[in-house]
Scaffold this motif. Structure first.
Motif, PDB file in Angstrom:
ATOM      1  N   PRO A   1      -2.297  14.710  25.211  1.00 21.09           N
ATOM      2  CA  PRO A   1      -1.796  13.370  24.894  1.00 21.09           C
ATOM      3  C   PRO A   1      -2.556  12.294  25.662  1.00 21.09           C
ATOM      4  O   PRO A   1      -2.087  11.749  26.656  1.00 21.09           O
ATOM      5  N   LEU A   2      -3.754  12.036  25.175  1.00 24.17           N
ATOM      6  CA  LEU A   2      -4.644  11.049  25.784  1.00 24.17           C
ATOM      7  C   LEU A   2      -5.202  10.190  24.657  1.00 24.17           C
ATOM      8  O   LEU A   2      -5.519  10.709  23.593  1.00 24.17           O
ATOM      9  N   THR A   3      -5.332   8.907  24.887  1.00 23.45           N
ATOM     10  CA  THR A   3      -5.962   8.042  23.890  1.00 23.45           C
ATOM     11  C   THR A   3      -7.101   7.306  24.575  1.00 23.45           C
ATOM     12  O   THR A   3      -6.872   6.580  25.552  1.00 23.45           O
ATOM     13  N   PHE A   4      -8.305   7.518  24.076  1.00 18.97           N
ATOM     14  CA  PHE A   4      -9.480   6.879  24.677  1.00 18.97           C
ATOM     15  C   PHE A   4      -9.792   5.581  23.934  1.00 18.97           C
ATOM     16  O   PHE A   4      -9.837   5.558  22.712  1.00 18.97           O
ATOM     17  N   HIS A   5      -9.960   4.516  24.717  1.00 17.64           N
ATOM     18  CA  HIS A   5     -10.271   3.218  24.130  1.00 17.64           C
ATOM     19  C   HIS A   5     -11.620   2.775  24.647  1.00 17.64           C
ATOM     20  O   HIS A   5     -11.815   2.699  25.867  1.00 17.64           O
ATOM     21  N   ARG A   6     -12.527   2.447  23.743  1.00 16.08           N
ATOM     22  CA  ARG A   6     -13.791   1.866  24.201  1.00 16.08           C
ATOM     23  C   ARG A   6     -13.550   0.400  24.554  1.00 16.08           C
ATOM     24  O   ARG A   6     -12.881  -0.317  23.810  1.00 16.08           O
TER      25      ARG A   6
END
Ligand SMILES: [Zn+2]
Ligand SMILES: [Zn+2]
Ligand SMILES: [Zn+2]
Length: 287
Positions: A137-142
């Motif tokens: 449960p990880l969300t990567f945002h540039r």
């Protein structure tokens, strides 16, 4: 805003892993504020800056519940600041929200990770070849320099660092609407585009955490991509001339290398006279 320094050293730590230099020997025997783990900081109780190899130690030492962290800002992908493999433990069967399978499946909140494309790509092998982080449960945002974004209750503006041009190293301006923190490492003297951004936007800074890898060195030495006391003073002057720094701003030197050769007490003796705080592991500030 509350800031807690979890770690305050440059890449090798103080004492450094394999080092027997005079400072590392003294640090081993003095202990206390002379033991510096790799740089990481906590803002409030929900925003973490960087995720280096000492994150596990910081969790143990300070009794942190990292499941409460909602946002993680990555400055850059040098290994002392970003150990993405450790993020794999943020999923079952390594981490449980409650131990109740249904609830864990349904409710495990995501952790928002903010980083530049350069940082993401540098660590990309771990993400894409092994593929394991995709199920956590990880969300990567540039994020992009000079484009503000919202992370929980904070507005964060990434700024270009003078550190690792091929990999988009960033420093961060963080505000909660009441006070503003500039977390400025790793970087050398600010690049012109970052100074121009300050000139145009003129944020009032309450707390500035400076890269002071070269410690109390009073000359313009120490390589292009870090700072020392000399460069911290120049940068403080630049920010003060623009009206971003005021007489109320707290200026703190941080991210120290053993090559600077000084103990915490020695740094305090030199830097406090110059109007700088000297960080140590576990130091807290409220502003
Ligand atoms: Zn570093
Ligand atoms: Zn050493
Ligand atoms: Zn670095």
């Amino acid at each position: 805003m509350k800031l807690k320094y979890l770690g305050t050293a440059a890449a090798e730590g103080i004492p450094a892993l394999f080092c027997s230099c005079p400072l590392c020997k003294r640090a081993r025997s003095l202990g206390g504020k002379d033991i510096r783990s790799r740089a990481q900081a906590l803002v409030g109780d929900d925003l973490l800056i960087d995720f280096g190899p000492d994150t596990y130690w910081h969790m143990c030492r300070y009794g942190l519940d990292l499941s409460k962290i909602r946002s993680l800002l990555i400055t850059h992908a040098h290994e002392d600041h970003y150990s993405p493999a450790e993020l794999d433990y943020r999923r079952r069967p390594f981490a449980y929200l409650s131990g109740d399978k249904e609830r864990d499946d349904k409710d495990f909140p995501t952790l928002d990770v903010y980083l530049s494309k350069g940082s993401y790509d540098y660590a990309g092998v771990k993400f894409h070849e092994e593929n394991y982080l995709l199920s956590a449960p990880l969300t990567f945002h540039r994020v992009w320099a000079f484009r503000p974004f919202t992370a929980g209750k904070y507005t964060v503006t990434p700024l270009t660092a003078n550190h690792w041009p091929d990999h988009e190293a960033l420093i961060y301006l963080i505000t909660d609407g009441k006070s503003t923190l500039l977390y400025a490492h790793d970087t050398g003297l600010f690049p012109q585009e970052t100074l121009d951004w300050f000139k145009e936007n003129r944020p009032r800074l309450d707390f500035v955490s400076f890269d002071c890898t070269g410690m109390a060195d009073g000359h313009d030495t120490g390589g292009g991509r870090h700072m020392n006391l000399y460069r911290n003073k120049i940068t403080r002057e630049q920010l003060t001339e623009l009206g971003c720094g005021t007489e109320k701003t707290l200026w703190c030197c941080n991210h120290f290398s053993h090559n600077g050769k000084s103990t915490h007490a020695e740094l305090v003796g030199i830097m406090e006279k110059e109007g700088f705080l000297v960080s140590y592991d576990g130091m807290e500030a409220e502003f």
